[in-house]
Design a protein around this motif. Structure first.
Motif, mmCIF file in Angstrom:
data_model
loop_
_atom_site.group_PDB
_atom_site.id
_atom_site.type_symbol
_atom_site.label_atom_id
_atom_site.label_comp_id
_atom_site.label_asym_id
_atom_site.label_seq_id
_atom_site.Cartn_x
_atom_site.Cartn_y
_atom_site.Cartn_z
ATOM 1 N N LEU A 180 0.833 -1.208 0.000
ATOM 2 C CA LEU A 180 0.000 0.000 0.000
ATOM 3 C C LEU A 180 0.869 1.260 0.000
ATOM 4 C CD1 LEU A 180 -2.749 -1.091 2.567
ATOM 5 C CD2 LEU A 180 -3.000 -0.921 0.077
ATOM 6 N N ALA A 181 1.937 1.250 0.806
ATOM 7 C CA ALA A 181 2.802 2.431 0.906
ATOM 8 C C ALA A 181 3.400 2.780 -0.454
ATOM 9 C CB ALA A 181 3.911 2.189 1.936
ATOM 10 N N ASP A 182 3.744 1.758 -1.242
ATOM 11 C CA ASP A 182 4.292 1.993 -2.590
ATOM 12 C C ASP A 182 3.297 2.730 -3.475
ATOM 13 O OD1 ASP A 182 6.662 0.762 -2.079
ATOM 14 O OD2 ASP A 182 6.137 -1.151 -3.045
ATOM 15 N N ARG A 183 2.019 2.637 -3.102
ATOM 16 C CA ARG A 183 0.960 3.267 -3.907
ATOM 17 C C ARG A 183 0.341 4.462 -3.177
ATOM 18 N NH1 ARG A 183 2.127 -1.594 -4.664
ATOM 19 N NH2 ARG A 183 2.040 -2.526 -6.748
ATOM 20 N N GLY A 184 1.038 4.935 -2.132
ATOM 21 C CA GLY A 184 0.567 6.104 -1.384
ATOM 22 C C GLY A 184 -0.702 5.837 -0.585
ATOM 23 N N ARG A 185 -0.891 4.570 -0.196
ATOM 24 C CA ARG A 185 -2.116 4.229 0.539
ATOM 25 C C ARG A 185 -1.763 3.582 1.876
ATOM 26 N NH1 ARG A 185 -5.669 0.635 -3.178
ATOM 27 N NH2 ARG A 185 -7.127 0.933 -1.470
ATOM 28 N N GLU A 186 -2.789 3.418 2.695
ATOM 29 C CA GLU A 186 -2.549 2.753 3.979
ATOM 30 C C GLU A 186 -3.803 2.039 4.465
ATOM 31 O OE1 GLU A 186 -1.140 6.041 6.270
ATOM 32 O OE2 GLU A 186 -3.112 6.959 6.413
ATOM 33 N N VAL A 187 -3.634 1.233 5.502
ATOM 34 C CA VAL A 187 -4.773 0.577 6.142
ATOM 35 C C VAL A 187 -5.489 1.636 6.973
ATOM 36 C CG1 VAL A 187 -5.434 -1.144 7.876
ATOM 37 C CG2 VAL A 187 -3.601 -1.664 6.241
ATOM 38 N N ASP A 188 -6.825 1.742 6.824
ATOM 39 C CA ASP A 188 -7.557 2.764 7.586
ATOM 40 C C ASP A 188 -8.042 2.248 8.944
ATOM 41 O OD1 ASP A 188 -7.719 5.095 5.723
ATOM 42 O OD2 ASP A 188 -8.464 3.507 4.413
ATOM 43 N N TYR A 189 -8.637 1.056 8.946
ATOM 44 C CA TYR A 189 -9.156 0.492 10.200
ATOM 45 C C TYR A 189 -8.873 -0.991 10.260
ATOM 46 C CZ TYR A 189 -12.017 4.698 10.109
ATOM 47 O OH TYR A 189 -12.442 5.992 10.046
ATOM 48 N N VAL A 190 -8.664 -1.463 11.477
ATOM 49 C CA VAL A 190 -8.567 -2.908 11.699
ATOM 50 C C VAL A 190 -9.618 -3.246 12.755
ATOM 51 C CG1 VAL A 190 -7.107 -4.806 12.461
ATOM 52 C CG2 VAL A 190 -6.109 -2.904 11.178
ATOM 53 N N ILE A 191 -10.509 -4.147 12.390
ATOM 54 C CA ILE A 191 -11.598 -4.518 13.293
ATOM 55 C C ILE A 191 -11.389 -5.950 13.747
ATOM 56 C CG2 ILE A 191 -14.079 -4.963 13.404
ATOM 57 C CD1 ILE A 191 -14.369 -2.577 11.484
ATOM 58 N N GLU A 192 -11.319 -6.134 15.064
ATOM 59 C CA GLU A 192 -11.193 -7.486 15.598
ATOM 60 C C GLU A 192 -12.537 -7.916 16.165
ATOM 61 O OE1 GLU A 192 -8.742 -8.073 19.091
ATOM 62 O OE2 GLU A 192 -8.824 -10.246 18.849
ATOM 63 N N LEU A 193 -13.048 -9.030 15.651
ATOM 64 C CA LEU A 193 -14.293 -9.583 16.189
ATOM 65 C C LEU A 193 -13.929 -10.606 17.266
ATOM 66 C CD1 LEU A 193 -16.642 -10.299 13.141
ATOM 67 C CD2 LEU A 193 -16.833 -8.502 14.871
ATOM 68 N N CYS A 194 -14.378 -10.347 18.490
ATOM 69 C CA CYS A 194 -13.981 -11.190 19.620
ATOM 70 C C CYS A 194 -15.116 -12.134 20.028
ATOM 71 C CB CYS A 194 -13.606 -10.315 20.813
ATOM 72 S SG CYS A 194 -12.308 -9.128 20.413
ATOM 73 N N VAL A 195 -14.812 -13.439 20.061
ATOM 74 C CA VAL A 195 -15.787 -14.465 20.475
ATOM 75 C C VAL A 195 -15.022 -15.524 21.272
ATOM 76 C CG1 VAL A 195 -17.407 -16.241 19.640
ATOM 77 C CG2 VAL A 195 -17.177 -14.103 18.369
ATOM 78 N N PRO A 196 -15.553 -15.947 22.452
ATOM 79 C CA PRO A 196 -14.842 -16.967 23.244
ATOM 80 C C PRO A 196 -14.757 -18.324 22.522
ATOM 81 C CG PRO A 196 -16.688 -16.018 24.476
ATOM 82 C CD PRO A 196 -16.776 -15.490 23.091
ATOM 83 N N THR A 197 -13.711 -19.082 22.839
ATOM 84 C CA THR A 197 -13.426 -20.342 22.137
ATOM 85 C C THR A 197 -14.591 -21.341 22.141
ATOM 86 O OG1 THR A 197 -11.147 -20.058 22.776
ATOM 87 C CG2 THR A 197 -11.731 -22.219 21.975
ATOM 88 N N GLU A 198 -15.257 -21.545 23.301
ATOM 89 C CA GLU A 198 -16.341 -22.558 23.353
ATOM 90 C C GLU A 198 -17.444 -22.206 22.368
ATOM 91 O OE1 GLU A 198 -16.477 -20.449 26.801
ATOM 92 O OE2 GLU A 198 -14.470 -20.851 26.035
ATOM 93 N N GLU A 199 -17.741 -20.919 22.267
ATOM 94 C CA GLU A 199 -18.795 -20.465 21.349
ATOM 95 C C GLU A 199 -18.343 -20.689 19.887
ATOM 96 O OE1 GLU A 199 -21.799 -19.489 21.563
ATOM 97 O OE2 GLU A 199 -22.163 -18.350 19.708
ATOM 98 N N LEU A 200 -17.054 -20.501 19.626
ATOM 99 C CA LEU A 200 -16.531 -20.697 18.263
ATOM 100 C C LEU A 200 -16.646 -22.154 17.841
ATOM 101 C CD1 LEU A 200 -13.271 -18.586 18.506
ATOM 102 C CD2 LEU A 200 -15.323 -18.007 17.215
ATOM 103 N N VAL A 201 -16.269 -23.071 18.738
ATOM 104 C CA VAL A 201 -16.324 -24.504 18.415
ATOM 105 C C VAL A 201 -17.771 -24.890 18.121
ATOM 106 C CG1 VAL A 201 -15.984 -26.842 19.332
ATOM 107 C CG2 VAL A 201 -14.238 -25.092 19.717
ATOM 108 N N ARG A 202 -18.688 -24.396 18.948
ATOM 109 C CA ARG A 202 -20.113 -24.709 18.748
ATOM 110 C C ARG A 202 -20.570 -24.204 17.371
ATOM 111 N NH1 ARG A 202 -24.669 -22.739 18.882
ATOM 112 N NH2 ARG A 202 -24.107 -20.615 19.478
ATOM 113 N N ARG A 203 -20.228 -22.964 17.042
ATOM 114 C CA ARG A 203 -20.654 -22.390 15.752
ATOM 115 C C ARG A 203 -20.044 -23.153 14.575
ATOM 116 N NH1 ARG A 203 -19.964 -15.830 16.082
ATOM 117 N NH2 ARG A 203 -21.284 -15.415 17.871
ATOM 118 N N LEU A 204 -18.760 -23.512 14.697
ATOM 119 C CA LEU A 204 -18.066 -24.162 13.570
ATOM 120 C C LEU A 204 -18.595 -25.565 13.328
ATOM 121 C CD1 LEU A 204 -14.463 -22.895 14.278
ATOM 122 C CD2 LEU A 204 -15.838 -22.342 12.282
ATOM 123 N N LEU A 205 -18.938 -26.272 14.420
ATOM 124 C CA LEU A 205 -19.488 -27.623 14.239
ATOM 125 C C LEU A 205 -20.862 -27.540 13.583
ATOM 126 C CD1 LEU A 205 -18.345 -29.440 17.497
ATOM 127 C CD2 LEU A 205 -17.633 -29.942 15.158
#
Ligand code: AMP
Length: 187
Positions: free
Chosen positions: A100-125
């Motif tokens: 991005l820097a080579d093109r005069g650009r940059e990352v504007d925002y970084v969004i982290e979605l937080c979910v506890p592990t037990e809930e993730l395993v349940r959703r993925l299964l």
């Protein structure tokens, strides 16, 4: 506006990116989808990527950064895009920032979605994708912990990170994301 989404498998990145991409009218780039598509086309890169994906490991940085650079080169992301599942390592983040820097650009925002592990395993299964077995799920969550957590710290140190509670109702999660990207001056 270039926005990076970080979150473990099952955190809802795909769903939320889809909605935000519509809202902002920018492309939604999922490296998981791009790699699966390369596998289905049976390209050499796709076959190599699949060896790692089948075991729940990360695809090597040089393959993924090549795929992303080629995709960004298409030019339809010049007004912004959402990066879903990339970068996943500090090496990938540094490559993105340099690209991005080579093109005069940059990352504007970084969004982290937080979910506890037990809930993730349940959703993925529940989701039952072809690469989702209890073993690969546990491996992917371990990989996320080990390799992606330093990435969170990397972006936090640069003041780019917003943490969002991914366990809330999807509409509420989306409202929080919108407040984050609407409410702050563009980087
Ligand atoms: P996802 O659809 O984002 O859950 O990604 C599915 C799989 O694709 C992951 O488990 C990894 O094997 C691979 N993958 C996707 N994005 C990346 C990335 N940025 N770096 C390395 N591997 C990736």
């Amino acid at each position: 506006m270039l926005i990076v989404f970080i979150g473990p498998p099952g955190a809802g990145k795909g769903t939320q990116c889809e909605r935000l991409a519509n809202y902002l009218n920018v492309p939604h780039l999922s490296t998981g989808e791009m790699l699966r598509a390369a596998h289905h086309r049976n390209t050499p890169l796709g076959r190599e990527a699949a060896r790692h994906m089948d075991q729940g490991g990360l695809v090597p940085d040089e393959l993924v950064t090549q795929v992303v650079r080629q995709r960004l080169d298409l030019g339809d992301c010049n007004n912004g895009c959402l990066l879903d599942g990339f970068p996943r390592t500090v090496v990938q983040a540094e490559d993105l920032i340099a690209y991005l820097a080579d093109r005069g650009r940059e990352v504007d925002y970084v969004i982290e979605l937080c979910v506890p592990t037990e809930e993730l395993v349940r959703r993925l299964l529940d989701r039952k994708r072809e690469d989702d077995t209890l073993e690969t799920i546990q491996n992917r969550l371990r990989v996320f912990e080990g390799q992606t957590t330093p990435l969170v710290e990397f972006f936090e140190a640069r003041g780019l990170l917003s943490r969002i509670d991914g366990t809330a109702d999807p509409d509420e999660v989306f409202a929080s994301i919108r407040r984050c990207v609407d409410g702050q001056p563009s980087g």
